[in-house]
Design a protein around this motif. Structure first.
Motif, PDB file in Angstrom:
ATOM      1  N   ASN A 191       0.819  -1.224   0.000  1.00 32.67           N
ATOM      2  CA  ASN A 191       0.000   0.000   0.000  1.00 32.67           C
ATOM      3  C   ASN A 191       0.853   1.274   0.000  1.00 32.67           C
ATOM      4  O   ASN A 191       2.036   1.251   0.346  1.00 32.67           O
ATOM      5  N   HIS A 192       0.211   2.388  -0.361  1.00 33.31           N
ATOM      6  CA  HIS A 192       0.921   3.661  -0.565  1.00 33.31           C
ATOM      7  C   HIS A 192       1.552   4.206   0.707  1.00 33.31           C
ATOM      8  O   HIS A 192       2.419   5.064   0.645  1.00 33.31           O
ATOM      9  N   ASP A 193       1.105   3.721   1.875  1.00 31.27           N
ATOM     10  CA  ASP A 193       1.618   4.298   3.126  1.00 31.27           C
ATOM     11  C   ASP A 193       2.826   3.523   3.671  1.00 31.27           C
ATOM     12  O   ASP A 193       3.470   3.971   4.612  1.00 31.27           O
ATOM     13  N   MET A 194       3.131   2.378   3.081  1.00 31.56           N
ATOM     14  CA  MET A 194       4.239   1.566   3.621  1.00 31.56           C
ATOM     15  C   MET A 194       5.602   2.275   3.513  1.00 31.56           C
ATOM     16  O   MET A 194       6.386   2.243   4.464  1.00 31.56           O
ATOM     17  N   PRO A 195       5.899   2.939   2.384  1.00 32.54           N
ATOM     18  CA  PRO A 195       7.204   3.620   2.299  1.00 32.54           C
ATOM     19  C   PRO A 195       7.396   4.653   3.414  1.00 32.54           C
ATOM     20  O   PRO A 195       8.493   4.811   3.946  1.00 32.54           O
ATOM     21  N   ARG A 196       6.322   5.338   3.802  1.00 29.93           N
ATOM     22  CA  ARG A 196       6.433   6.324   4.893  1.00 29.93           C
ATOM     23  C   ARG A 196       6.943   5.660   6.168  1.00 29.93           C
ATOM     24  O   ARG A 196       7.686   6.247   6.952  1.00 29.93           O
ATOM     25  N   ALA A 197       6.547   4.399   6.362  1.00 26.57           N
ATOM     26  CA  ALA A 197       6.968   3.673   7.559  1.00 26.57           C
ATOM     27  C   ALA A 197       8.269   2.896   7.316  1.00 26.57           C
ATOM     28  O   ALA A 197       8.677   2.073   8.133  1.00 26.57           O
ATOM     29  N   GLY A 198       8.890   3.145   6.147  1.00 25.98           N
ATOM     30  CA  GLY A 198      10.158   2.478   5.837  1.00 25.98           C
ATOM     31  C   GLY A 198       9.982   1.011   5.470  1.00 25.98           C
ATOM     32  O   GLY A 198      10.919   0.220   5.589  1.00 25.98           O
ATOM     33  N   LEU A 199       8.786   0.635   4.997  1.00 25.90           N
ATOM     34  CA  LEU A 199       8.520  -0.779   4.691  1.00 25.90           C
ATOM     35  C   LEU A 199       8.444  -0.996   3.174  1.00 25.90           C
ATOM     36  O   LEU A 199       8.018  -0.107   2.431  1.00 25.90           O
ATOM     37  N   ARG A 200       8.833  -2.202   2.768  1.00 30.31           N
ATOM     38  CA  ARG A 200       8.744  -2.541   1.340  1.00 30.31           C
ATOM     39  C   ARG A 200       7.928  -3.816   1.176  1.00 30.31           C
ATOM     40  O   ARG A 200       7.939  -4.691   2.022  1.00 30.31           O
ATOM     41  N   ASP A 201       7.233  -3.891   0.059  1.00 33.84           N
ATOM     42  CA  ASP A 201       6.387  -5.057  -0.201  1.00 33.84           C
ATOM     43  C   ASP A 201       6.385  -5.283  -1.709  1.00 33.84           C
ATOM     44  O   ASP A 201       6.898  -4.443  -2.472  1.00 33.84           O
ATOM     45  N   SER A 202       5.828  -6.377  -2.157  1.00 35.42           N
ATOM     46  CA  SER A 202       5.687  -6.587  -3.602  1.00 35.42           C
ATOM     47  C   SER A 202       4.409  -7.371  -3.867  1.00 35.42           C
ATOM     48  O   SER A 202       3.952  -8.156  -3.027  1.00 35.42           O
ATOM     49  N   ILE A 203       3.845  -7.125  -5.039  1.00 34.07           N
ATOM     50  CA  ILE A 203       2.635  -7.829  -5.457  1.00 34.07           C
ATOM     51  C   ILE A 203       2.918  -9.327  -5.542  1.00 34.07           C
ATOM     52  O   ILE A 203       2.092 -10.163  -5.171  1.00 34.07           O
ATOM     53  N   ASP A 204       4.127  -9.636  -5.984  1.00 34.69           N
ATOM     54  CA  ASP A 204       4.489 -11.044  -6.144  1.00 34.69           C
ATOM     55  C   ASP A 204       4.470 -11.773  -4.794  1.00 34.69           C
ATOM     56  O   ASP A 204       3.895 -12.866  -4.670  1.00 34.69           O
ATOM     57  N   ALA A 205       5.069 -11.151  -3.765  1.00 30.07           N
ATOM     58  CA  ALA A 205       5.098 -11.788  -2.436  1.00 30.07           C
ATOM     59  C   ALA A 205       3.679 -11.932  -1.895  1.00 30.07           C
ATOM     60  O   ALA A 205       3.308 -12.974  -1.340  1.00 30.07           O
ATOM     61  N   ALA A 206       2.882 -10.885  -2.071  1.00 25.37           N
ATOM     62  CA  ALA A 206       1.508 -10.926  -1.554  1.00 25.37           C
ATOM     63  C   ALA A 206       0.703 -12.011  -2.270  1.00 25.37           C
ATOM     64  O   ALA A 206      -0.083 -12.735  -1.649  1.00 25.37           O
TER      65      ALA A 206
END
Ligand code: FAD
Length: 565
Positions: free
Chosen positions: A58-73
């Protein structure tokens, strides 16, 4: 017999989160929309929920210093779904959820991510220890207005402070974890409410809407800004079909059957069937009781699931619910869900043999499933008992009981004894009160004492992952979810295998179109939320796994209907 014919581009059935999001997006795309709702209030279960949504990348994760990917999800949800949702739908969800969350912000319902709220199955590939669950930002009810606020279904007493003041997920966790700042947060919440005299003169309901109230208050405001018509007290009776295509609905309005035409389509968002005892008995694990659900009384009786099936739609996942242990509290019209307190150290859950049979801190659907499984084996887990000691009682809230440091036993309602809670000076005495085997109970408590000392629950690995620990007490060492149950008096509450809705319903495709037996979509018929079979299969990947998909698939349904991306 239908008495009148009225036409709109889209007719939306129900007024939960998915239904209203769909109505708003359709209006933004230029469609004329009518929402019909069976109840006298707007919002369904969504309005009394926590309002959390599970939004990968989600768009707010970078603000919290987090990374994610559609592939992992995608990998994570696919594993959770255990083959009970197609890859196509899972992909549609993980790709669209974040777009939908941005849209929510655009229409005035912003969310922020919860950086340390873990996915529910941390051991599975693709899971994250935080960030995918989002909590609604507090919403100022003045934007909605006092009169319209009166039409929004209020939340449960259990989700308010002193039955009045809103509390968001960050504040609730801070208080449960007994963080030092939580005392100041509590004082701020109370001062803000009591000093808001101009607002309180108009209504006792808090101006600061949180959780599901913030979500649904925000959506209702957006709906009203677009002048979308919403009819309360107007249940769907059946769908109208012409040459297979759904072209309208028949509703009950002011005592009459009224036929309404839908030029572009009908969006069903009328919830599950948890309030329908006959359907529960037909489909859900036994024993089952409509009184055990935590959803609004008289609300979701599966009407639109049956109407969709009548129109040729296939039913899927009907044996599954969004399970959670619930408890009865007198003077409350429905059972209370116990989401988190069971995770705190110093309590354990036992069956009639006095034996533990699950990880008390694990995800709530698995908790409910373990109750059924153990009941089948032992006949003694429905109801089950959550047992705790004087130390636990002093420190933590549980169900309607505030910590005894704030509300000692002599200040609890007299009528609650042996109805809400049971009490014994010794474990033996408590066991007799609740009809549990005393030797079994004593052995379980002793074993819990050993686990608390070593920090390892050798039976159920309680506290062994980031999800369990989120609602632990960080000051308790070595394991924040484990403490001895040793100091009298001892207490117990009775737990039922309840739910916060059912998850079986009409099978849909990646655009929320209702499918027939031959795999073809029924033209003009879309379905979201618990009215449809969940994209999550039997699982609950993370907090917000019901509301996130309800709104993401409504967002997709309108895109499909209007041909807009
Ligand atoms: P609902 O929100 O129940 O809406 C269905 C509406 O349809 C109702 O208003 C009903 O009256 C109406 N209706 C029924 N029949 C008809 C008919 N014949 N004609 C017209 N209208 C009809 N989920 C999350 O994802 N995150 C959370 O934080 C969360 N917290 C929760 C906390 C609690 C205490 C509870 C009880 C639930 C929680 N849930 C949460 C679960 C979530 O609230 C539900 O799964 C979700 O609201 C279901 O949405 P829905 O739109 O399908 O149904």
């Amino acid at each position: 017999k239908p008495v009148a014919e009225l036409a709109h581009d889209l007719i939306v059935v129900g007024s939960g989160a998915g239904a209203l999001l769909g109505a708003i997006r359709a209006a933004d795309a230029g469609l004329s929309v009518l929402v019909v709702e069976k109840a006298s209030l707007v919002g369904g279960t969504s309005a009394l929920s926590g309002g959390g949504i599970w939004i990968p990348d989600n768009h707010d994760m970078p603000r919290a210093g987090l990374r994610d990917s559609i592939d992992a999800a995608f990998r994570y949800v696919k594993t959770c779904a255990k083959g009970l949702a197609t890859d196509d739908r899972v992909l549609a969800y993980v790709e669209t959820a974040r777009e939908m969350a941005r849209y929510l912000a655009q229409i005035g319902v912003p969310y922020r991510c919860m950086p340390s709220y873990s996915d529910y199955y941390p051991a599975l590939d693709g899971s994250l220890p935080g960030g995918r669950t989002m909590d609604p930002c507090d919403f100022n009810a003045a934007k909605l207005g006092v009169k319209a606020l009166g039409t929004l279904r209020p939340t449960n007493p259990g989700q308010l402070i002193f039955g009045r003041m809103g509390i968001n997920a960050f504040e609730a966790r801070s208080m449960l974890a007994r963080e030092r700042k939580s005392k100041f947060v509590l004082m701020w919440i109370m001062a803000r409410y009591f000093l808001d005299y101009p607002w309180r003169r108009k209504t006792a309901r808090d101006r600061r809407l949180t959780g599901g109230q913030a979500l649904m208050g925000g959506l209702l405001t957006a709906l009203r800004q677009r002048n979308i018509t919403l009819w309360l007290d107007t249940p769907l009776q059946s769908l109208v079909q012409e040459a297979g295509r759904v072209t309208g609905v028949v509703v009950q309005r002011e005592g009459k059957s009224v036929q309404l035409a839908a030029r572009r389509g009908v969006l069903l968002g009328a919830g599950g069937f948890e309030r329908n005892q006959a359907l529960r008995e037909q489909y859900l694990p036994q024993p089952t009781n409509a009184d055990w659900t935590a959803t609004p009384v008289g609300g979701n009786t599966g009407d639109a699931i049956l109407a969709g099936a009548e129109a040729g739609g296939v039913l899927h996942l009907m044996a599954h619910s969004w399970g959670v242990p619930t408890l009865f509290v007198p003077k409350e019209d429905k059972h209370r869900a116990m989401f988190v307190e069971r995770s705190l150290p110093g309590c354990m859950v036992v069956n009639a043999q006095g034996a533990r049979f699950l990880n008390e801190s694990g995800p709530y659907p698995e908790f409910q499933q373990a109750m059924f499984a153990n009941h089948q084996q032992t006949g003694g887990a429905v109801p089950a008992w959550i047992v705790f000691d004087a130390d636990f009682r002093a420190k933590y809230p549980i169900g309607p009981l505030m910590p005894s440091t704030a509300m000692p036993d002599n200040r609890l309602r007299k009528s609650w004894l042996n109805v809400v809670y049971w009490k014994g000076e010794t474990l033996q005495e408590l066991a007799q009160q609740i009809g549990v085997d005393p030797a079994g109970l004593a052995a379980s408590a002793e074993r819990m004492g050993d686990f608390a000392r070593t920090g390892k629950d050798l039976d159920f690995d309680r506290g062994g992952n980031s999800f369990d620990r989120y609602y632990g007490d960080a000051s308790v060492k070595p394991n924040p979810n484990l403490a001895p149950i040793a100091k009298g008096p001892f207490y117990a509450l009775k737990l039922f295998p309840g739910d916060i809705g059912t998850k079986g319903g009409l099978l849909t495709d990646r655009d929320a179109r209702v499918l027939q037996q031959d795999g073809q979509a029924i033209e003009g018929l879309y379905c979201v939320g618990n009215n449809s079979a969940s994209v999550m299969g039997p699982a609950y990947p993370g907090a917000g796994s019901t509301l996130g998909p309800a709104m993401a698939f409504a967002y997709r349904a309108i895109a499909h209907m209007t041909g807009q991306p």
